[in-house]
Design an enzyme around this catalytic site. Structure first.
Site, PDB file in Angstrom:
ATOM      1  N   SER A  31       7.536 -90.458  57.773  1.00 10.27           N
ATOM      2  CA  SER A  31       6.388 -90.371  56.868  1.00 10.27           C
ATOM      3  C   SER A  31       5.135 -91.045  57.402  1.00 10.27           C
ATOM      4  O   SER A  31       4.034 -90.634  57.069  1.00 10.27           O
ATOM      5  CB  SER A  31       6.758 -90.928  55.497  1.00 10.27           C
TER       6      SER A  31
ATOM      7  N   HIS B 190       8.657 -84.651  54.020  1.00  8.44           N
ATOM      8  CA  HIS B 190       7.422 -84.191  54.677  1.00  8.44           C
ATOM      9  C   HIS B 190       7.609 -82.902  55.472  1.00  8.44           C
ATOM     10  O   HIS B 190       6.664 -82.424  56.090  1.00  8.44           O
ATOM     11  CB  HIS B 190       6.863 -85.291  55.573  1.00  8.44           C
TER      12      HIS B 190
ATOM     13  N   LYS C 268       4.971 -83.378  47.135  1.00 11.86           N
ATOM     14  CA  LYS C 268       4.153 -83.301  48.349  1.00 11.86           C
ATOM     15  C   LYS C 268       3.763 -81.832  48.581  1.00 11.86           C
ATOM     16  O   LYS C 268       2.937 -81.325  47.853  1.00 11.86           O
ATOM     17  CB  LYS C 268       4.904 -83.963  49.490  1.00 11.86           C
TER      18      LYS C 268
HETATM   19  C1  LIG Z   1       7.449 -89.793  49.283  1.00 18.18           C
HETATM   20  C2  LIG Z   1       8.783 -90.016  49.870  1.00 18.18           C
HETATM   21  C3  LIG Z   1       9.871 -90.339  49.071  1.00 18.18           C
HETATM   22  C4  LIG Z   1       9.716 -90.646  47.610  1.00 18.18           C
HETATM   23  O1  LIG Z   1       9.523 -89.503  46.868  1.00 18.18           O
HETATM   24  P1  LIG Z   1       8.818 -89.620  45.434  1.00 18.18           P
HETATM   25  O2  LIG Z   1       9.126 -88.346  44.775  1.00 18.18           O
HETATM   26  O3  LIG Z   1       7.371 -89.840  45.719  1.00 18.18           O
HETATM   27  O4  LIG Z   1       9.433 -90.809  44.751  1.00 18.18           O
HETATM   28  C5  LIG Z   1      11.114 -90.405  49.652  1.00 18.18           C
HETATM   29  N1  LIG Z   1      11.277 -90.217  50.979  1.00 18.18           N
HETATM   30  C6  LIG Z   1      10.231 -89.945  51.785  1.00 18.18           C
HETATM   31  C7  LIG Z   1      10.481 -89.760  53.257  1.00 18.18           C
HETATM   32  C8  LIG Z   1       8.952 -89.860  51.261  1.00 18.18           C
HETATM   33  O5  LIG Z   1       7.920 -89.621  52.050  1.00 18.18           O
END
Ligand SMILES: *Cc1c(COP(=O)(O)O)cnc(C)c1O
Length: 392
Positions: free
Chosen positions: A184, A212, A242
């Site tokens: 990330s 991602h 995302k």
């Molecule tokens: C954003 C993210 C999460 C958390 O997800 P949310 O739905 O925002 O709680 C988990 N793992 C990774 C790799 C992330 O980038």
């Protein structure tokens, strides 16, 4: 003698002052517009390069309409957890559509990715088991590891030789290997060919968090696990806030995996189901993720335009082919300076500082969205060129 609460307050104030002194104090920005590349941020119009809305779906009219129709059909609240009365036909249909798209037997919708990771790791491991994680895994996976009763091992980033050695060294218990699919904060991809081979050789269960990669990579946007079977990547997790532009997360895999999570994943059991209207929005988002190949094509063009331009300027790029294109500043103070200088040029990129990233690797985490244009990328490059000149 126990401390008086006053003393705790004194300690908290000292901790806050320390964070300020080390440029590690975090503050929220107040956004006054929908989530899009042109943002109203603390009252100022800025061109944003730091959301995770990779496909530009967070303010997509069809998805917004699906959510409104969902409210007309289902109302606002789900009223209870999934196992009580919160699990509607909308949630159920979305899970089935997800599983089919991903080529998995089943999928389970979670409220957030953070909760999914905590719940999955705890449900699949127990005392005596061995858990292995990449050091640069997302905080939610690390926290899941710390909350689990398994012995917790961390291997150097993407170092599958080290992982192999660790797996050889422990003989007892079940083994589980967990990795981000796309990291990330760095944007690089997990070495999936080596990870899947290593897990097969050592009979370890592989979990990939594709927060991602989902929607962004692979044919139809199925993510970094495109081409890998359910046997090779048995626990596939990703988030829906995302590239999907909505909210939530899921875990996909075998019937046995999903039924186990329904029985044992406490962060799924003991929480209210998300609104059914959200599931309706997600169903519409999935259709667009599958059909709009042009969004992925356009993203790839933006990324290569940026990398080419940044390379010519000699900017400190990282080896990433994804929409996450960090520029490493080193110390937090420098990252903040760059971020403030970009804001003067009307551009929003937040500085990412420890503990989110390792010491001395504070950075600008630049991200691209399919709703950026080539002209936007050029504006960013021009601003970075000027900032670089002044920083020397
Ligand atoms: C954003 C993210 C999460 C958390 O997800 P949310 O739905 O925002 O709680 C988990 N793992 C990774 C790799 C992330 O980038």
């Amino acid at each position: 003698m126990s401390d008086h609460p006053e003393q705790l307050m004194v300690r908290l104030q000292q901790q806050l002052a320390e964070k300020r002194a080390h440029d590690l104090y975090r503050q929220r920005k107040v956004i006054g517009s929908p989530q899009q590349v042109e943002l109203l941020c603390n009252g100022k119009a800025l061109l944003s390069f730091c959301s995770n809305d990779y496909l530009g779906l967070a303010n997509h009219p069809d998805i917004a309409r699906a959510m409104k129709r969902g409210i007309d059909r289902w109302g606002v609240g789900s009223g209870a957890a999934h196992l009580i009365t919160g699990h509607t036909a909308a949630h159920h249909a979305f899970e089935e559509e997800l599983a089919e798209w991903l080529g998995r037997e089943r999928a389970l919708l979670f409220s957030t990715g953070y909760m999914a990771n905590i719940g999955v790791i705890s449900a699949l491991t127990r005392r005596g088991d061995q858990l292995f994680e990449d050091r640069l895994n997302h905080a939610s996976l690390i926290d899941g590891g710390l909350a689990s009763a398994a012995a917790f091992h961390r291997y150097r980033h993407a170092d599958t030789a080290m992982l192999d050695g660790q797996l050889r060294a422990v003989e007892s218990g079940n083994r589980m290997v967990v990795s981000d699919g796309v990291f990330s904060m760095d944007g690089d991809m997990a070495p999936l060919p080596q990870l899947t081979a290593c897990c097969e050789q050592h009979d370890a269960l592989l979990m990939i968090d594709d927060a991602h990669g989902i929607g962004v990579l692979g044919k139809q946007g199925v993510g970094c696990s495109a081409g890998y079977t359910q046997q090779q990547v048995p626990v596939l997790m990703a988030t829906l806030g995302k590239a999907f532009g909505v909210f939530g997360a899921f875990v996909a895999g075998s019937e046995t995996l999903i039924e186990t999570l329904i029985q044992d994943a406490r962060s799924w059991i003991y929480t209210t189901a998300p609104p059914a209207a959200m599931a309706e929005a997600l169903r519409e988002a999935l259709k667009i993720v599958i059909s709009d190949e042009w969004r992925r094509d356009h993203l790839r063009q933006l990324i290569s335009r940026f990398r080419q331009g940044a390379g010519q300027l000699g900017l400190p790029l990282m080896p990433s082919e994804t929409p996450i294109q960090p520029l490493v500043a080193g110390d937090a103070d420098r990252a903040l300076r760059w971020s403030h200088a970009l804001a003067e040029h009307g551009i929003l990129v937040t500085a990412i500082r420890p503990p989110t990233v390792p010491q001395d690797s504070a950075r600008l985490r630049i991200t691209f969205s399919a709703t950026h244009t080539a002209a936007h990328v050029d504006r960013l490059l021009e601003a970075l060129e000027q900032i670089q000149r002044q920083d020397h």
